[in-house]
Every structure is written in C-alpha cells, then in structure tokens.
Design a protein around this motif. Structure first.
Motif, PDB file in Angstrom:
ATOM      1  N   VAL A  39       0.817  -1.213   0.000  1.00  0.00           N
ATOM      2  CA  VAL A  39       0.000   0.000   0.000  1.00  0.00           C
ATOM      3  C   VAL A  39       0.857   1.271   0.000  1.00  0.00           C
ATOM      4  CG1 VAL A  39      -1.767   1.307   1.238  1.00  0.00           C
ATOM      5  CG2 VAL A  39      -1.889  -1.183   1.171  1.00  0.00           C
ATOM      6  N   MET A  40       1.909   1.309   0.795  1.00  0.00           N
ATOM      7  CA  MET A  40       2.633   2.564   1.000  1.00  0.00           C
ATOM      8  C   MET A  40       3.357   3.087  -0.235  1.00  0.00           C
ATOM      9  SD  MET A  40       1.573   3.376   3.900  1.00  0.00           S
ATOM     10  CE  MET A  40       2.515   4.906   4.040  1.00  0.00           C
ATOM     11  N   GLU A  99      -8.800   1.978  -4.887  1.00  0.00           N
ATOM     12  CA  GLU A  99      -7.420   1.603  -5.206  1.00  0.00           C
ATOM     13  C   GLU A  99      -6.699   1.079  -3.964  1.00  0.00           C
ATOM     14  OE1 GLU A  99      -5.187   4.412  -7.547  1.00  0.00           O
ATOM     15  OE2 GLU A  99      -7.029   5.210  -8.452  1.00  0.00           O
ATOM     16  N   ALA A 100      -7.009   1.640  -2.817  1.00  0.00           N
ATOM     17  CA  ALA A 100      -6.414   1.138  -1.574  1.00  0.00           C
ATOM     18  C   ALA A 100      -6.884  -0.280  -1.289  1.00  0.00           C
ATOM     19  CB  ALA A 100      -6.779   2.065  -0.416  1.00  0.00           C
ATOM     20  N   VAL A 101      -8.166  -0.534  -1.508  1.00  0.00           N
ATOM     21  CA  VAL A 101      -8.722  -1.870  -1.278  1.00  0.00           C
ATOM     22  C   VAL A 101      -8.064  -2.883  -2.209  1.00  0.00           C
ATOM     23  CG1 VAL A 101     -10.819  -3.269  -1.428  1.00  0.00           C
ATOM     24  CG2 VAL A 101     -10.906  -1.005  -0.352  1.00  0.00           C
ATOM     25  N   GLU A 102      -7.831  -2.493  -3.443  1.00  0.00           N
ATOM     26  CA  GLU A 102      -7.160  -3.386  -4.393  1.00  0.00           C
ATOM     27  C   GLU A 102      -5.776  -3.806  -3.892  1.00  0.00           C
ATOM     28  OE1 GLU A 102      -6.949  -1.389  -8.099  1.00  0.00           O
ATOM     29  OE2 GLU A 102      -9.089  -1.583  -8.552  1.00  0.00           O
ATOM     30  N   ARG A 103      -5.156  -2.950  -3.078  1.00  0.00           N
ATOM     31  CA  ARG A 103      -3.817  -3.224  -2.572  1.00  0.00           C
ATOM     32  C   ARG A 103      -3.825  -3.866  -1.187  1.00  0.00           C
ATOM     33  NH1 ARG A 103      -3.841   0.746  -6.164  1.00  0.00           N
ATOM     34  NH2 ARG A 103      -2.021   1.021  -7.528  1.00  0.00           N
ATOM     35  N   GLY A 104      -4.988  -4.194  -0.688  1.00  0.00           N
ATOM     36  CA  GLY A 104      -5.071  -4.945   0.560  1.00  0.00           C
ATOM     37  C   GLY A 104      -5.618  -4.197   1.746  1.00  0.00           C
ATOM     38  N   ALA A 105      -5.845  -2.894   1.617  1.00  0.00           N
ATOM     39  CA  ALA A 105      -6.460  -2.151   2.726  1.00  0.00           C
ATOM     40  C   ALA A 105      -7.948  -2.472   2.767  1.00  0.00           C
ATOM     41  CB  ALA A 105      -6.250  -0.652   2.558  1.00  0.00           C
ATOM     42  N   ALA A 136     -17.648   4.339   7.296  1.00  0.00           N
ATOM     43  CA  ALA A 136     -16.417   3.582   7.076  1.00  0.00           C
ATOM     44  C   ALA A 136     -16.114   3.648   5.592  1.00  0.00           C
ATOM     45  CB  ALA A 136     -16.564   2.147   7.556  1.00  0.00           C
ATOM     46  N   ASP A 137     -15.771   4.848   5.128  1.00  0.00           N
ATOM     47  CA  ASP A 137     -15.649   5.095   3.699  1.00  0.00           C
ATOM     48  C   ASP A 137     -14.389   5.880   3.321  1.00  0.00           C
ATOM     49  OD1 ASP A 137     -16.278   7.506   4.854  1.00  0.00           O
ATOM     50  OD2 ASP A 137     -18.142   7.821   3.737  1.00  0.00           O
ATOM     51  N   THR A 138     -13.408   5.904   4.247  1.00  0.00           N
ATOM     52  CA  THR A 138     -12.225   6.739   4.056  1.00  0.00           C
ATOM     53  C   THR A 138     -10.976   5.946   4.409  1.00  0.00           C
ATOM     54  OG1 THR A 138     -13.521   8.693   4.677  1.00  0.00           O
ATOM     55  CG2 THR A 138     -11.125   8.910   4.752  1.00  0.00           C
ATOM     56  N   LEU A 139      -9.897   6.140   3.650  1.00  0.00           N
ATOM     57  CA  LEU A 139      -8.621   5.537   4.015  1.00  0.00           C
ATOM     58  C   LEU A 139      -8.025   6.346   5.161  1.00  0.00           C
ATOM     59  CD1 LEU A 139      -6.618   3.268   3.243  1.00  0.00           C
ATOM     60  CD2 LEU A 139      -5.396   4.992   1.872  1.00  0.00           C
TER      61      LEU A 139
END
Length: 245
Positions: A39-40, A99-105, A136-139
C-alpha cells in the motif's frame, strides 16, 4: 544496527544509520507488515509529508525495511504544525478508497465483545452504541498520536507507523489531534482540514474509546501495569468509575 524500540506490534532497529528494519512481535502482525509494503509505495506520492515506504527483506520470518523518516516526536506542537497535519490528513482522506482496497487495505473490525467483557464502565454501553452507524468510507491512518508525528525546528517532517491503515471513519484520525493537543495546534489543524461540528463530535467518540484498546492489550500480554494505565485513561475520558475483567 541500533535498537530503536518496540511498539505494540513490531520491533525496529536502525541499519547503517539510514534504514529502519521492522519485525513483527506477534505472528498475526506479519501480514500487516507485508500489506504496508504494497500500500505505502502507492500512497506515499499522494501525501505532502514523508512517510515510511517499506520493502520486503524476508517473508519467513517477516522482515521489512524502509528509509528513516527524519525528525523526532514533538512535545510542543504549534500552529504551523497544525496546518501541516491538517493538510496531510486532508490528502490522506482524499486517497481513492477503491485503489487502496485493491492493494489490501480494508475495514477493521472493532473488538466490541471484548470491550464489553473486559472493561465494564457506567456509560460504556452508550459509548459503544454510538459506534453503530459511523461511516467507514475513508482511508485512515488508524493510530495517529504524538509518537507517530515527527518534526524538527518547529515544523513537521513526517508521519510514521501505518500498521493500522484501514478503510474507516475519517474522524478516528482527528481524535488525538482535536482533543488532546493545544488550542493553537488543534485550531490550525481544524481550519486547514475543514473540520465540521459533526466531524469533531465523532472524533470525540474515538478519543474516548482509545484507552479501551490499551486495557485489552495489557490483558493480552499479561501486564497489569499496562491495564491500569488503560483504565486510568478510560476513567479520565469518561469521568466514571471502572472495573475490568
């Protein structure tokens, strides 16, 4: 190597004066560190302050390494730093969630059952009930406090420890910043971020919940002193008597 210390989840050493090497303290933290390494690298360019960008050194055992983020923990935060952190959080919270969810978040489940069993406090059910229906909609960073905000010479130089990064309520990242800092810092942050009254109220819920995690952690590691520190925090933030299991 120079030993840097340990948090709840990992230990860290400084390698060659430049690289921070981290290892999980418990098996379940290994996947968390590996997730950061995915993610980072994507997230860091979106943010206005330096953050750790780990790379995997080993998967068995899990070891990750990133460049040292400059600066030290700040004990007297000022308005300049408040504006910097407000802008940082605004950028973080604008990151594309898909995009964050795609990376595992992903979302993080709160240990509500353990809270009820291990911290029994008048008014506790009311606090836990207020968690229902929060967005619950924000990184989010997920564990933003003074030990994770670095600075030097009156300015911020970086934000560290993204192990609790998840998709959740933006207000969780404002809990400490709005409710445990000086009016000068908090006011500048609120203006830079655009904090609304409703967001401030949600941040207070998360602020009051913070010490409950410390009680559970103390129970997990069998350390009654950590438990007592957590209970003191619960008492202070709720203003009531407390018992625990």
């Amino acid at each position: 190597m120079t030993y840097l210390g340990e948090g709840w989840d990992s230990t860290a050493v400084l390698v060659g004066g430049r690289w921070v090497e981290r290892r999980p303290r418990r098996p379940e933290i290994g996947p968390q560190l590996l997730r950061e390494s995915v993610v980072m690298p994507w997230l860091a360019p979106l943010l206005p302050l330096p953050v750790p960008v780990p790379v995997i050194v080993s998967e068995a055992p899990v070891v990750v390494r990133h460049e040292l983020v400059p600066g030290e923990e700040q004990h007297a935060l000022n308005a300049v730093q408040g504006r910097q952190l407000g802008e940082f959080l605004r950028a973080l919270h604008a990151a594309p969630v898909a995009e964050a969810v795609e990376r595992g978040a992903g979302p993080r489940r709160l240990p509500i059952a353990r809270f009820r069993a291990e911290v029994r406090v008048p008014g506790g059910e009311e606090l836990l009930a207020r968690l229902d229906g929060l967005p619950a909609d924000t990184l989010v960073h997920g564990d933003l406090g003074p030990e994770h905000v670095l600075g030097r010479d009156g300015a911020l130089t970086g934000v560290i420890d993204f192990g609790d990064l998840h998709v959740g309520d933006a207000a969780i990242d404002l809990a400490w910043a709005l409710h445990s800092t000086s009016p000068e810092f908090a006011g500048a942050l609120a203006e830079a971020y655009g904090v609304t009254r409703e967001l401030r109220e949600r941040a207070l819920i998360w602020h009051r919940l913070g010490p409950w995690h410390e009680v559970l952690y103390g129970n997990d590691i069998g350390d009654p002193e950590v438990v007592e520190v957590g209970l003191a925090g619960v008492r202070d933030r709720l203003g009531v008597g407390v018992t625990h299991g």
